[in-house]
Design a protein around this motif. Structure first.
Motif, PDB file in Angstrom:
ATOM      1  N   GLY A 226       0.811  -1.219   0.000  1.00 25.36           N
ATOM      2  CA  GLY A 226       0.000   0.000   0.000  1.00 25.36           C
ATOM      3  C   GLY A 226       0.839   1.262   0.000  1.00 25.36           C
ATOM      4  O   GLY A 226       0.420   2.303  -0.517  1.00 25.36           O
ATOM      5  N   TRP A 227       2.053   1.170   0.564  1.00 27.03           N
ATOM      6  CA  TRP A 227       2.858   2.387   0.698  1.00 27.03           C
ATOM      7  C   TRP A 227       3.308   2.926  -0.659  1.00 27.03           C
ATOM      8  O   TRP A 227       3.322   4.145  -0.879  1.00 27.03           O
ATOM      9  N   SER A 228       3.657   2.038  -1.574  1.00 28.51           N
ATOM     10  CA  SER A 228       4.069   2.492  -2.907  1.00 28.51           C
ATOM     11  C   SER A 228       2.941   3.312  -3.537  1.00 28.51           C
ATOM     12  O   SER A 228       3.161   4.409  -4.059  1.00 28.51           O
ATOM     13  N   ALA A 230       0.380   4.710  -2.011  1.00 26.47           N
ATOM     14  CA  ALA A 230       0.091   5.914  -1.228  1.00 26.47           C
ATOM     15  C   ALA A 230       1.119   7.008  -1.520  1.00 26.47           C
ATOM     16  O   ALA A 230       0.786   8.195  -1.601  1.00 26.47           O
ATOM     17  N   LEU A 231       2.388   6.598  -1.696  1.00 25.89           N
ATOM     18  CA  LEU A 231       3.445   7.574  -2.002  1.00 25.89           C
ATOM     19  C   LEU A 231       3.211   8.219  -3.361  1.00 25.89           C
ATOM     20  O   LEU A 231       3.394   9.424  -3.537  1.00 25.89           O
ATOM     21  N   LYS A 232       2.815   7.381  -4.324  1.00 24.92           N
ATOM     22  CA  LYS A 232       2.571   7.929  -5.667  1.00 24.92           C
ATOM     23  C   LYS A 232       1.414   8.920  -5.625  1.00 24.92           C
ATOM     24  O   LYS A 232       1.459   9.977  -6.258  1.00 24.92           O
ATOM     25  N   ALA A 234       0.588  10.670  -3.013  1.00 22.70           N
ATOM     26  CA  ALA A 234       1.082  11.855  -2.296  1.00 22.70           C
ATOM     27  C   ALA A 234       1.846  12.747  -3.262  1.00 22.70           C
ATOM     28  O   ALA A 234       1.670  13.979  -3.284  1.00 22.70           O
ATOM     29  N   LEU A 235       2.683  12.127  -4.088  1.00 25.01           N
ATOM     30  CA  LEU A 235       3.467  12.893  -5.052  1.00 25.01           C
ATOM     31  C   LEU A 235       2.540  13.548  -6.065  1.00 25.01           C
ATOM     32  O   LEU A 235       2.714  14.711  -6.452  1.00 25.01           O
ATOM     33  N   HIS A 236       1.525  12.790  -6.467  1.00 24.82           N
ATOM     34  CA  HIS A 236       0.573  13.283  -7.455  1.00 24.82           C
ATOM     35  C   HIS A 236      -0.181  14.505  -6.936  1.00 24.82           C
ATOM     36  O   HIS A 236      -0.579  15.382  -7.711  1.00 24.82           O
ATOM     37  N   SER A 237      -0.362  14.560  -5.607  1.00 26.94           N
ATOM     38  CA  SER A 237      -1.138  15.665  -5.028  1.00 26.94           C
ATOM     39  C   SER A 237      -0.367  16.987  -5.053  1.00 26.94           C
ATOM     40  O   SER A 237      -0.950  18.046  -4.837  1.00 26.94           O
ATOM     41  N   LEU A 238       0.940  16.934  -5.324  1.00 24.42           N
ATOM     42  CA  LEU A 238       1.734  18.169  -5.374  1.00 24.42           C
ATOM     43  C   LEU A 238       1.786  18.678  -6.816  1.00 24.42           C
ATOM     44  O   LEU A 238       1.759  17.886  -7.762  1.00 24.42           O
ATOM     45  N   PRO A 239       1.901  19.994  -6.988  1.00 25.62           N
ATOM     46  CA  PRO A 239       1.925  20.540  -8.351  1.00 25.62           C
ATOM     47  C   PRO A 239       3.207  20.153  -9.081  1.00 25.62           C
ATOM     48  O   PRO A 239       4.263  20.005  -8.470  1.00 25.62           O
ATOM     49  N   ALA A 240       3.125  19.973 -10.399  1.00 26.56           N
ATOM     50  CA  ALA A 240       4.299  19.622 -11.210  1.00 26.56           C
ATOM     51  C   ALA A 240       5.168  20.857 -11.423  1.00 26.56           C
ATOM     52  O   ALA A 240       4.725  22.003 -11.269  1.00 26.56           O
ATOM     53  N   PHE A 241       6.421  20.590 -11.759  1.00 22.67           N
ATOM     54  CA  PHE A 241       7.394  21.670 -11.966  1.00 22.67           C
ATOM     55  C   PHE A 241       7.145  22.345 -13.319  1.00 22.67           C
ATOM     56  O   PHE A 241       6.882  21.676 -14.315  1.00 22.67           O
TER      57      PHE A 241
END
Lengths: 247, 247
Positions: A226-228, A230-232, A234-241
């Protein structure tokens, strides 16, 4: 290598250790690195160890011997009046064991060093948590540094730094630790399951819950898989560069 | 210390490096660890370096010298016909520089070693990514090992292992790298902002986007602050541990 964590929580102390020991890459065994001394209603003392296995086992055996021969002029860990005294006794024992083996003139390919996490409570005092160095000195956890790691600490540290919360329940703390251990196991072959845990409730003065989480434990699988995801997320929830236009 | 990452993506190559160098704890400077050679339409070659600064600067200077004196019998990095030849040339230069300083009989408190990440594309070949060791040998990235880290790699590794996706856009890749760099910076004083990045688009044979992300860059702040919250949410999304009843 090894990975052990001791955490000071509002509700008590939480410990986790892996069980892999290795002498070279092709001599791997499973040993518990958690030792608990208990006198119900009086004290619970937990010791986690990283480093040379002969050294850490000698420290524990030495302390156990004293406990059996109470008439000896050396006090037992079941007699010391405070956690500070317990830390001093264990630190002195550790330093003595290391010095004894270093004095023989023998040279091993790895050093005889060990580092320890000591936590617990003795009636009349609060729960305390210490990190003991091979030189025989030690530091104590406090609000600024509420947890200690020993062994292969780097891979599992970022998640602890970000997500540790002293107000968490033990159930949440174990989840956090399993994520930290899983990150370490995935990166370093010398850290491995099963993991031993100990959950000591403040002021209970009884051992509390202990157990071992195997590699194929359904809950551990849930966390690890589940952590993999959940991490993805979490990363997805942040804006892209958005790279600035180039000059 | 240093932290650099080179990643092989479907769309090209992504590089990021920190800029902190230190000689002891109280002699800290900012140096770029990214060097790019470009001949538009023919080649783009990027070199990231970790290790002794004198060594890595000597390697780059040596390669630049050859470029200026093309009549020399040594070929220039702007002449070699393939990325493999570029890797060999740089690896040989690195080994020679290290050997030269080791031969003087001088002893420094730190070794003269350095490790390099080399990536790029030369017309006629695909984009390639190499990790070059101080001994002068090297390995190449492939589908199983699609990214390389050098320097202080451990803190930032778990997130890369879990969230790297070759199909990501460059914008997503930079976000992932910033999280990895931020985890490292938070744990190790010898890695520090600003961070240099280079985004090379496959088959473009032009440099592409490069830039520097400062500590107070608003996007970096968003990632750094947002990541703690996102991680806590991720952890929250997993079920809590339910300790079995004790015997």
């Amino acid at each position: 290598m090894t990975y052990c964590v001791g955490m000071m929580m509002d509700r008590g102390l939480v410990f986790m250790s892996d069980t892999r020991t290795n002498a070279g890459m092709d001599n791997i065994s499973t040993f518990s690195k958690t030792k608990i001394w208990e006198t119900k209603g009086d004290r619970v003392i937990t010791l986690l160890s990283a480093g040379n296995l002969a050294t850490t086992q000698a420290v524990v055996s030495e302390l156990d011997e004293r406990e059996k021969a109470r008439e000896d002029r050396n006090p037992s860990i079941l007699d010391v009046p405070s956690m500070y005294q317990a830390a001093r006794m264990i630190a002195d024992t550790l330093r003595d064991v290391i010095a004894r083996h270093s004095d023989t003139g023998q040279r091993a390919s790895s050093v005889f060093n060990a580092t320890l996490i000591l936590g617990g409570q003795i009636a009349g005092g609060p729960p305390r948590l210490f990190l003991i160095y091979p030189e025989g000195n030690f530091i104590e956890a406090g609000p600024d540094t509420p947890f200690f790691q020993i062994g292969e600490i780097k891979y599992g540290r970022p998640i602890l730094v970000r997500a540790y919360d002293p107000a968490s329940s033990f159930a949440e703390a174990v989840k956090l630790l399993l994520v930290s251990f899983d990150s370490t196991v995935k990166a370093n072959l010398t850290v491995g399951a099963p993991f031993d845990y100990h959950l000591y409730e403040a002021d209970s003065l009884v051992r509390g819950k202990t157990g071992r989480i195997e590699l194929d434990d359904p809950y551990y699988r849930t966390i690890s898989d589940g952590w993999s995801e959940a991490l993805k997320q979490a990363l997805h929830s942040l804006p892209a560069f958005d790279a600035p236009a180039q000059p």
